[in-house]
Enzyme design. Structure first.
Site, mmCIF file in Angstrom:
data_model
loop_
_atom_site.group_PDB
_atom_site.id
_atom_site.type_symbol
_atom_site.label_atom_id
_atom_site.label_comp_id
_atom_site.label_asym_id
_atom_site.label_seq_id
_atom_site.Cartn_x
_atom_site.Cartn_y
_atom_site.Cartn_z
ATOM 1 N N ARG A 1 0.832 -1.193 0.000
ATOM 2 C CA ARG A 1 0.000 0.000 0.000
ATOM 3 C C ARG A 1 0.876 1.257 0.000
ATOM 4 O O ARG A 1 2.047 1.207 0.351
ATOM 5 C CB ARG A 1 -0.924 0.013 1.215
ATOM 6 C CG ARG A 1 -1.899 -1.167 1.270
ATOM 7 C CD ARG A 1 -2.705 -1.154 2.553
ATOM 8 N NE ARG A 1 -3.712 -2.201 2.571
ATOM 9 C CZ ARG A 1 -3.504 -3.435 3.029
ATOM 10 N NH1 ARG A 1 -2.299 -3.773 3.487
ATOM 11 N NH2 ARG A 1 -4.470 -4.324 3.031
ATOM 12 N N LYS B 1 -1.614 -1.932 8.917
ATOM 13 C CA LYS B 1 -2.693 -1.516 9.794
ATOM 14 C C LYS B 1 -2.543 -2.178 11.162
ATOM 15 O O LYS B 1 -2.136 -3.335 11.263
ATOM 16 C CB LYS B 1 -4.047 -1.888 9.192
ATOM 17 C CG LYS B 1 -4.356 -1.156 7.891
ATOM 18 C CD LYS B 1 -5.698 -1.590 7.330
ATOM 19 C CE LYS B 1 -5.999 -0.873 6.028
ATOM 20 N NZ LYS B 1 -7.287 -1.302 5.447
ATOM 21 N N HIS C 1 -2.777 2.164 -5.662
ATOM 22 C CA HIS C 1 -3.527 0.924 -5.486
ATOM 23 C C HIS C 1 -3.639 0.123 -6.773
ATOM 24 O O HIS C 1 -3.937 -1.078 -6.741
ATOM 25 C CB HIS C 1 -4.922 1.205 -4.920
ATOM 26 C CG HIS C 1 -5.477 0.062 -4.128
ATOM 27 N ND1 HIS C 1 -5.091 -0.190 -2.819
ATOM 28 C CD2 HIS C 1 -6.338 -0.925 -4.449
ATOM 29 C CE1 HIS C 1 -5.716 -1.259 -2.384
ATOM 30 N NE2 HIS C 1 -6.473 -1.734 -3.344
ATOM 31 N N ARG D 1 -1.174 -2.611 -6.588
ATOM 32 C CA ARG D 1 -1.667 -3.717 -5.749
ATOM 33 C C ARG D 1 -2.702 -4.551 -6.510
ATOM 34 O O ARG D 1 -2.711 -5.775 -6.431
ATOM 35 C CB ARG D 1 -2.271 -3.128 -4.479
ATOM 36 C CG ARG D 1 -2.713 -4.138 -3.443
ATOM 37 C CD ARG D 1 -3.014 -3.426 -2.119
ATOM 38 N NE ARG D 1 -3.608 -4.308 -1.140
ATOM 39 C CZ ARG D 1 -2.931 -5.158 -0.384
ATOM 40 N NH1 ARG D 1 -1.613 -5.247 -0.526
ATOM 41 N NH2 ARG D 1 -3.541 -5.930 0.501
ATOM 42 N N HIS E 1 -4.764 -10.553 2.902
ATOM 43 C CA HIS E 1 -6.194 -10.446 3.195
ATOM 44 C C HIS E 1 -6.619 -11.512 4.202
ATOM 45 O O HIS E 1 -6.200 -12.670 4.100
ATOM 46 C CB HIS E 1 -7.022 -10.624 1.922
ATOM 47 C CG HIS E 1 -6.862 -9.507 0.946
ATOM 48 N ND1 HIS E 1 -6.992 -9.671 -0.420
ATOM 49 C CD2 HIS E 1 -6.579 -8.187 1.134
ATOM 50 C CE1 HIS E 1 -6.807 -8.522 -1.030
ATOM 51 N NE2 HIS E 1 -6.544 -7.610 -0.116
ATOM 52 N N TYR F 1 -10.021 -8.577 -6.320
ATOM 53 C CA TYR F 1 -8.814 -8.128 -7.013
ATOM 54 C C TYR F 1 -8.633 -8.784 -8.377
ATOM 55 O O TYR F 1 -7.700 -8.459 -9.096
ATOM 56 C CB TYR F 1 -7.578 -8.413 -6.150
ATOM 57 C CG TYR F 1 -7.350 -7.365 -5.085
ATOM 58 C CD1 TYR F 1 -6.239 -6.535 -5.119
ATOM 59 C CD2 TYR F 1 -8.256 -7.188 -4.052
ATOM 60 C CE1 TYR F 1 -6.025 -5.571 -4.158
ATOM 61 C CE2 TYR F 1 -8.059 -6.225 -3.090
ATOM 62 C CZ TYR F 1 -6.951 -5.417 -3.142
ATOM 63 O OH TYR F 1 -6.760 -4.455 -2.189
#
Length: 327
Positions: free
Chosen positions: A170, A194, A268, A271, A293, A302
């Site tokens: 990211r 995160k 993104h 990604r 994920h 995706y």
């Protein structure tokens, strides 16, 4: 910290660091540790969205009391380009909480606070996900533009695009990289994700030369530690000033324009491109692990292969009846 964000006639007084620290402490006091980590991450994304260095700015002394409805609206507008509605709502929830704490502590005027509350949030869910898969021709044009420029800027930009396409990381993760986080011998990069978790991203082999070239430029400029991606002044001199996420986005937009692309490649998109390639070549389970994920359903979003490509797969696929004579 002397950061002026709010200039209206009835603006709150510029709070000193001790006042701001008390407000932030009060805001986090009732949260569970896991929730506090999530909110801290969201607030750092807001700081970055305001064009500041989210890595080095201290949350406890940032002038949250100077935020306005205009800042909220601009942040939401920028986030809509890359983030899903649910993520935007989380970020705004975190921001509203901190400005409410400022209001309760009498560091923000009532009219300023009420206008912030009126800012509308995005609704619905993005079932297609964000970003797009960048085709090979576009990627070739980007790297060709970087190489033909034959400059420190070109070398840096190529390394940025290579890392996005080769790891699927990211924007905030790439911006936060320090030199010690990348082990080129092992083709690995440690990123802060995160929740302040540290994850290992594997780097595809084709991207290593681009990163080696940028590391050599940094070393020649006297930098062997610190942030990986930094600003370059007009003379071509490499600085030690870390690029923010917004700075990286600006660099990508400028490079796509130089490469003559009709569509800008955003962080993104790298990604999304990685995710599509992983699903196509190795299947959803491998892609899920690579992208980090927790839910396989997220990984499936995706898959950006076109309907025509899927149709060709079924048209060309051999099945049991292909070996039998047709009636």
């Amino acid at each position: 910290m002397d950061i002026q964000l709010y200039n209206a006639p009835n603006a709150a007084v510029i709070a000193n660091t001790e006042q701001l620290r008390r407000v932030v402490t009060m805001y986090f006091s009732s949260m569970a540790p896991s929730s506090a980590e999530t909110i801290r991450y969201a607030l750092r994304q807001a700081i970055e969205g305001l064009g500041m260095d989210a890595v080095n700015v201290e949350l406890e002394t940032f002038p949250w009391n100077q935020l306005t409805a205009t800042h909220f609206s601009k942040l939401i507008s920028e986030w809509r380009k890359e983030l899903e509605p649910a993520t935007i709502r989380l970020y705004v929830y975190a921001l509203r909480g901190i400005v409410r704490a400022c209001f309760v502590s009498q560091l923000m005027p009532a009219d300023q606070f009420m206008l912030i509350k009126e800012v509308k949030l995005p609704r619905g869910a993005n079932k297609r996900g964000r970003g797009r898969a960048v085709d090979d021709d576009e990627q070739d044009a980007i790297f060709r533009s970087c190489e033909e420029e034959d400059s420190t800027t070109g070398i840096r930009d190529a390394a940025i695009f290579a890392l996005f396409f080769a790891t699927g990381m990211r924007r905030a993760e790439l911006a936060g990289l320090d030199d010690g986080d990348i082990d080129l011998a092992k083709a690995e990069a440690r990123v802060r994700a995160k929740g302040n978790n540290v994850l290992v991203k594997h780097i595809q082999a084709w991207a290593i030369p681009y990163l080696e070239a940028w590391r050599a430029v940094r070393k020649d400029s006297g930098f062997t530690s610190g942030p990986v991606f930094t600003r370059i002044v007009k003379s071509g001199r490499v600085t030690g000033n870390r690029l923010t996420g917004r700075g990286i986005l600006s660099i990508m937009e400028a490079r796509c324009n130089k490469a003559g692309l009709e569509q800008v490649v955003r962080p993104h998109d790298g990604r999304r491109t990685m995710g599509t390639a992983m699903i196509k070549e190795h299947g959803e389970l491998v892609a899920q692990k690579v992208l980090g994920h927790s839910q396989l359903a997220t990984t499936r979003i995706y898959d950006m292969r076109s309907d025509d490509e899927i149709k060709r797969h079924f048209t060309n696929a051999a099945g049991p009846r292909s070996k039998r004579s047709q009636p």
